[in-house]
Design a protein around this motif. Structure first.
Motif, PDB file in Angstrom:
ATOM      1  N   GLN A  64     -33.401   8.713 -33.882  1.00 34.54           N
ATOM      2  CA  GLN A  64     -34.695   8.406 -33.258  1.00 34.54           C
ATOM      3  C   GLN A  64     -34.589   8.151 -31.753  1.00 34.54           C
ATOM      4  OE1 GLN A  64     -36.239   5.272 -35.847  1.00 34.54           O
ATOM      5  NE2 GLN A  64     -37.310   6.824 -37.035  1.00 34.54           N
ATOM      6  N   HIS A  65     -33.694   8.889 -31.105  1.00 34.70           N
ATOM      7  CA  HIS A  65     -33.627   8.875 -29.644  1.00 34.70           C
ATOM      8  C   HIS A  65     -34.583   9.947 -29.113  1.00 34.70           C
ATOM      9  CE1 HIS A  65     -30.299   6.064 -29.373  1.00 34.70           C
ATOM     10  NE2 HIS A  65     -29.641   6.765 -30.287  1.00 34.70           N
ATOM     11  N   ASP A  66     -34.750   9.977 -27.796  1.00 31.64           N
ATOM     12  CA  ASP A  66     -35.597  11.004 -27.182  1.00 31.64           C
ATOM     13  C   ASP A  66     -34.812  12.317 -27.158  1.00 31.64           C
ATOM     14  OD1 ASP A  66     -37.204  12.681 -25.710  1.00 31.64           O
ATOM     15  OD2 ASP A  66     -37.637  11.219 -24.139  1.00 31.64           O
ATOM     16  N   ALA A  67     -34.882  13.042 -28.256  1.00 37.63           N
ATOM     17  CA  ALA A  67     -34.068  14.249 -28.399  1.00 37.63           C
ATOM     18  C   ALA A  67     -34.575  15.391 -27.524  1.00 37.63           C
ATOM     19  CB  ALA A  67     -34.004  14.679 -29.858  1.00 37.63           C
ATOM     20  N   LEU A  68     -35.874  15.432 -27.214  1.00 39.22           N
ATOM     21  CA  LEU A  68     -36.367  16.480 -26.321  1.00 39.22           C
ATOM     22  C   LEU A  68     -35.745  16.330 -24.943  1.00 39.22           C
ATOM     23  CD1 LEU A  68     -38.158  18.924 -25.738  1.00 39.22           C
ATOM     24  CD2 LEU A  68     -39.993  17.322 -25.118  1.00 39.22           C
ATOM     25  N   GLU A  69     -35.631  15.099 -24.471  1.00 39.86           N
ATOM     26  CA  GLU A  69     -34.987  14.861 -23.178  1.00 39.86           C
ATOM     27  C   GLU A  69     -33.545  15.375 -23.198  1.00 39.86           C
ATOM     28  OE1 GLU A  69     -34.548  11.215 -19.943  1.00 39.86           O
ATOM     29  OE2 GLU A  69     -34.601  10.733 -22.081  1.00 39.86           O
ATOM     30  N   ILE A  82     -20.885  17.595 -22.805  1.00 42.19           N
ATOM     31  CA  ILE A  82     -21.904  16.953 -23.644  1.00 42.19           C
ATOM     32  C   ILE A  82     -21.901  15.448 -23.407  1.00 42.19           C
ATOM     33  CG2 ILE A  82     -22.696  16.563 -26.013  1.00 42.19           C
ATOM     34  CD1 ILE A  82     -21.213  19.209 -26.752  1.00 42.19           C
ATOM     35  N   ALA A  83     -20.704  14.869 -23.332  1.00 39.49           N
ATOM     36  CA  ALA A  83     -20.577  13.426 -23.090  1.00 39.49           C
ATOM     37  C   ALA A  83     -21.204  13.056 -21.752  1.00 39.49           C
ATOM     38  CB  ALA A  83     -19.106  13.005 -23.127  1.00 39.49           C
ATOM     39  N   GLY A  84     -20.985  13.873 -20.730  1.00 42.53           N
ATOM     40  CA  GLY A  84     -21.559  13.611 -19.418  1.00 42.53           C
ATOM     41  C   GLY A  84     -23.078  13.600 -19.448  1.00 42.53           C
ATOM     42  N   VAL A  85     -23.649  14.507 -20.217  1.00 41.87           N
ATOM     43  CA  VAL A  85     -25.111  14.556 -20.357  1.00 41.87           C
ATOM     44  C   VAL A  85     -25.608  13.296 -21.060  1.00 41.87           C
ATOM     45  CG1 VAL A  85     -27.034  15.751 -21.478  1.00 41.87           C
ATOM     46  CG2 VAL A  85     -25.255  17.075 -20.312  1.00 41.87           C
ATOM     47  N   LEU A  86     -24.928  12.880 -22.112  1.00 43.73           N
ATOM     48  CA  LEU A  86     -25.324  11.670 -22.835  1.00 43.73           C
ATOM     49  C   LEU A  86     -25.269  10.441 -21.929  1.00 43.73           C
ATOM     50  CD1 LEU A  86     -23.500  12.208 -26.269  1.00 43.73           C
ATOM     51  CD2 LEU A  86     -25.945  12.435 -25.811  1.00 43.73           C
ATOM     52  N   VAL A  87     -24.224  10.343 -21.121  1.00 46.05           N
ATOM     53  CA  VAL A  87     -24.081   9.200 -20.206  1.00 46.05           C
ATOM     54  C   VAL A  87     -25.243   9.165 -19.221  1.00 46.05           C
ATOM     55  CG1 VAL A  87     -22.695   8.263 -18.312  1.00 46.05           C
ATOM     56  CG2 VAL A  87     -21.586   8.979 -20.434  1.00 46.05           C
ATOM     57  N   LYS A  88     -25.583  10.328 -18.658  1.00 41.45           N
ATOM     58  CA  LYS A  88     -26.699  10.389 -17.698  1.00 41.45           C
ATOM     59  C   LYS A  88     -28.015   9.946 -18.319  1.00 41.45           C
ATOM     60  CE  LYS A  88     -24.959  14.019 -14.626  1.00 41.45           C
ATOM     61  NZ  LYS A  88     -25.143  15.421 -14.157  1.00 41.45           N
ATOM     62  N   LEU A  89     -28.182  10.216 -19.601  1.00 42.96           N
ATOM     63  CA  LEU A  89     -29.423   9.865 -20.291  1.00 42.96           C
ATOM     64  C   LEU A  89     -29.354   8.491 -20.952  1.00 42.96           C
ATOM     65  CD1 LEU A  89     -30.291  13.269 -22.029  1.00 42.96           C
ATOM     66  CD2 LEU A  89     -31.190  12.366 -19.874  1.00 42.96           C
ATOM     67  N   HIS A  90     -28.228   7.799 -20.775  1.00 39.67           N
ATOM     68  CA  HIS A  90     -28.024   6.478 -21.388  1.00 39.67           C
ATOM     69  C   HIS A  90     -28.132   6.549 -22.912  1.00 39.67           C
ATOM     70  CE1 HIS A  90     -28.211   4.886 -17.315  1.00 39.67           C
ATOM     71  NE2 HIS A  90     -29.387   5.489 -17.162  1.00 39.67           N
ATOM     72  N   LEU A  91     -27.588   7.625 -23.453  1.00 44.91           N
ATOM     73  CA  LEU A  91     -27.529   7.790 -24.903  1.00 44.91           C
ATOM     74  C   LEU A  91     -26.112   7.486 -25.385  1.00 44.91           C
ATOM     75  CD1 LEU A  91     -29.600  11.088 -25.353  1.00 44.91           C
ATOM     76  CD2 LEU A  91     -30.307   8.762 -25.973  1.00 44.91           C
ATOM     77  N   PRO A  92     -25.953   6.997 -26.610  1.00 46.09           N
ATOM     78  CA  PRO A  92     -24.616   6.602 -27.086  1.00 46.09           C
ATOM     79  C   PRO A  92     -23.688   7.805 -27.289  1.00 46.09           C
ATOM     80  CG  PRO A  92     -26.244   6.386 -28.840  1.00 46.09           C
ATOM     81  CD  PRO A  92     -27.006   6.691 -27.592  1.00 46.09           C
ATOM     82  N   LEU A  93     -22.459   7.642 -26.836  1.00 47.40           N
ATOM     83  CA  LEU A  93     -21.459   8.697 -27.012  1.00 47.40           C
ATOM     84  C   LEU A  93     -21.104   8.901 -28.480  1.00 47.40           C
ATOM     85  CD1 LEU A  93     -19.071   7.919 -24.007  1.00 47.40           C
ATOM     86  CD2 LEU A  93     -20.683   9.814 -24.221  1.00 47.40           C
ATOM     87  N   THR A  94     -21.430   7.920 -29.303  1.00 48.12           N
ATOM     88  CA  THR A  94     -21.146   8.044 -30.734  1.00 48.12           C
ATOM     89  C   THR A  94     -21.922   9.194 -31.373  1.00 48.12           C
ATOM     90  OG1 THR A  94     -22.839   6.355 -31.133  1.00 48.12           O
ATOM     91  CG2 THR A  94     -20.537   5.628 -31.084  1.00 48.12           C
ATOM     92  N   LEU A  95     -22.969   9.676 -30.699  1.00 48.90           N
ATOM     93  CA  LEU A  95     -23.715  10.822 -31.226  1.00 48.90           C
ATOM     94  C   LEU A  95     -22.806  12.039 -31.384  1.00 48.90           C
ATOM     95  CD1 LEU A  95     -27.087  10.591 -29.222  1.00 48.90           C
ATOM     96  CD2 LEU A  95     -26.722  10.079 -31.649  1.00 48.90           C
ATOM     97  N   ILE A  96     -21.838  12.183 -30.479  1.00 49.61           N
ATOM     98  CA  ILE A  96     -20.918  13.327 -30.564  1.00 49.61           C
ATOM     99  C   ILE A  96     -20.052  13.204 -31.816  1.00 49.61           C
ATOM    100  CG2 ILE A  96     -18.999  14.548 -29.476  1.00 49.61           C
ATOM    101  CD1 ILE A  96     -20.080  13.707 -26.771  1.00 49.61           C
ATOM    102  N   GLN A  97     -19.555  12.005 -32.061  1.00 51.52           N
ATOM    103  CA  GLN A  97     -18.720  11.814 -33.237  1.00 51.52           C
ATOM    104  C   GLN A  97     -19.512  12.071 -34.522  1.00 51.52           C
ATOM    105  OE1 GLN A  97     -15.481  11.539 -32.812  1.00 51.52           O
ATOM    106  NE2 GLN A  97     -15.978  11.606 -30.626  1.00 51.52           N
ATOM    107  N   THR A  98     -20.747  11.590 -34.540  1.00 47.72           N
ATOM    108  CA  THR A  98     -21.616  11.838 -35.693  1.00 47.72           C
ATOM    109  C   THR A  98     -21.828  13.336 -35.879  1.00 47.72           C
ATOM    110  OG1 THR A  98     -22.763   9.765 -35.253  1.00 47.72           O
ATOM    111  CG2 THR A  98     -23.869  11.311 -36.715  1.00 47.72           C
TER     112      THR A  98
END
Length: 197
Positions: free
Chosen positions: A104-109, A131-147
């Motif tokens: 339930q994050h802002d996936a469109l962003e 991908i990790a760099g994009v997540l960091v810029k958007l303040h999204l958790p890096l754990t999304l990659i592991q998932t």
């Protein structure tokens, strides 16, 4: 009652890159929800009469580049017409998008930012660090990659989305479905907006 836009896309599509931000603006203005539906283009095309880019005639390939340049100028969205990493293995990136949807994050962003990484910044979406760099810029958790590395379940979601798209009459990306109406291409967003009125 909140209206819904089903958005069928792939990150490998420059036309999807062109559509994301404007789609978000339309949804906000019209109080509509966006249901993100990444698909498998390799399954969608052969079953609906589409052809991979490399198999299209020289004339069609040249016209595509001309149109990309025109739309880039019109929308003021910079683009690498022929990115170094295209077509790219988008599997981990798109599974990260699905993980963001499920959390339930802002996936469109995230979709917009990943598209920009490929088409604007000329980066490799198959690279986990990108991908990790994009997540960091958007303040999204890096754990999304592991998932997202749970390949089997996400592959099924992509396959299901593709089957659903075909059943609804979708044959290319980006496509937008409002009710029973299908709109193919980022240049049809005006019609999407009209359908939401």
């Amino acid at each position: 009652m909140t209206k819904k836009i089903e958005y069928y896309f792939v990150l490998n599509s420059p036309w999807s890159y062109f559509s994301g931000a404007r789609l978000g603006q339309i949804a906000k203005q019209k109080n509509a929800d966006i249901d993100l539906k990444p698909v498998l283009l390799g399954e969608l095309f052969p079953r609906t009469g589409g052809q991979p880019l490399k198999l299209r005639s020289e004339q069609r390939q040249a016209y595509r580049l001309a149109e990309l340049k025109r739309w880039s100028n019109k929308l003021d969205l910079p683009i690498h017409l022929e990115p170094t990493y295209f077509p790219v293995d988008e599997s981990l990136a798109v599974r990260t998008v699905i993980a963001a949807i499920q959390s339930q994050h802002d996936a469109l962003e995230l979709v917009i930012a990943l598209g920009a990484a490929l088409w604007r910044d000329n980066l490799n979406l198959a690279d986990e660090q990108v991908i990790a760099g994009v997540l960091v810029k958007l303040h999204l958790p890096l754990t999304l990659i592991q998932t997202a590395k749970d390949e089997q379940s996400y592959t099924q979601i992509l396959s299901d989305n593709t089957e659903e798209a075909i059943a609804k009459g979708v044959f290319g990306v980006p496509s937008f479905v409002v009710g029973s109406d299908v709109f193919w291409g980022q240049d049809r967003l005006d019609f999407v907006e009209q359908a939401l009125r």
